[in-house]
Design an enzyme around this catalytic site. Structure first.
Site, PDB file in Angstrom:
ATOM      1  N   SER A  45      44.394  36.072  38.718  1.00 42.36           N
ATOM      2  CA  SER A  45      43.394  36.869  38.014  1.00 42.36           C
ATOM      3  C   SER A  45      44.087  38.037  37.336  1.00 42.36           C
ATOM      4  O   SER A  45      45.154  38.471  37.781  1.00 42.36           O
ATOM      5  CB  SER A  45      42.367  37.395  39.020  1.00 42.36           C
ATOM      6  N   TYR A  58      41.178  42.037  46.633  1.00 43.16           N
ATOM      7  CA  TYR A  58      41.241  40.921  45.694  1.00 43.16           C
ATOM      8  C   TYR A  58      42.493  41.037  44.814  1.00 43.16           C
ATOM      9  O   TYR A  58      43.200  40.052  44.594  1.00 43.16           O
ATOM     10  CB  TYR A  58      39.972  40.905  44.846  1.00 43.16           C
ATOM     11  N   ALA A  59      42.776  42.244  44.328  1.00 37.50           N
ATOM     12  CA  ALA A  59      43.967  42.458  43.502  1.00 37.50           C
ATOM     13  C   ALA A  59      45.231  42.148  44.299  1.00 37.50           C
ATOM     14  O   ALA A  59      46.166  41.529  43.784  1.00 37.50           O
ATOM     15  CB  ALA A  59      43.999  43.893  42.980  1.00 37.50           C
ATOM     16  N   THR A  93      30.392  36.515  37.840  1.00 36.49           N
ATOM     17  CA  THR A  93      30.126  35.985  39.183  1.00 36.49           C
ATOM     18  C   THR A  93      29.327  37.017  39.963  1.00 36.49           C
ATOM     19  O   THR A  93      29.122  38.141  39.494  1.00 36.49           O
ATOM     20  CB  THR A  93      31.431  35.697  39.955  1.00 36.49           C
TER      21      THR A  93
END
Length: 133
Positions: A45, A58-59, A93
């Site tokens: 991502s 998440y990163a 999302t």
């Protein structure tokens, strides 16, 4: 859970497929036979590249996928295994939607966010079609 899904799972999947990918290629190299092309595609991502507010976990996971991808590409490349990663931008999302539903601060001049209509419009533009031919 975020790290398990987005970092640990890709590692475990690659490890599980090592006999089919790396070991098979290694055997071909040692036998002197033609090495077949094999490929792994990971999903990262832009959060892993640039970070994102409120998404440190998440990163971290997606940056880890990029490191995993580069390492596997270097280690398994000599055995005919390519390893690449795609890093998608903002996708609509549940995680990226606002909780309050207030879009009054939306910036009409903001670049497209990678939603399906935006991507379709981009790829169907005359400029992109000309480049693809």
């Amino acid at each position: 859970k975020v790290l398990d899904v987005h970092a640990t799972a890709p590692f475990r999947i690659i490890r599980a497929f090592a006999p089919l990918l790396r070991d098979a290629g290694k055997a071909e190299v040692l036998d002197g036979t033609t090495v077949q092309d094999r490929s792994i595609i990971n999903v990262s991502s832009t959060s892993g590249l640039h970070g994102n507010l409120g998404q440190a976990n998440y990163a971290l996971a997606k940056a880890g996928v990029l490191g995993l991808t580069k390492t596997v590409a270097k280690e398994w490349g000599p055995f005919g295994v390519r390893c690449n990663s795609v890093a998608f931008g903002m996708v609509d999302t549940r995680m990226t939607q606002s909780n309050d539903g207030d879009d009054s601060e939306a910036d009409d001049d903001a670049p497209p966010q990678g939603l399906p209509p935006d991507v379709a419009a981009m790829w169907s533009s005359p400029k992109m079609l000309k480049m693809a031919v």
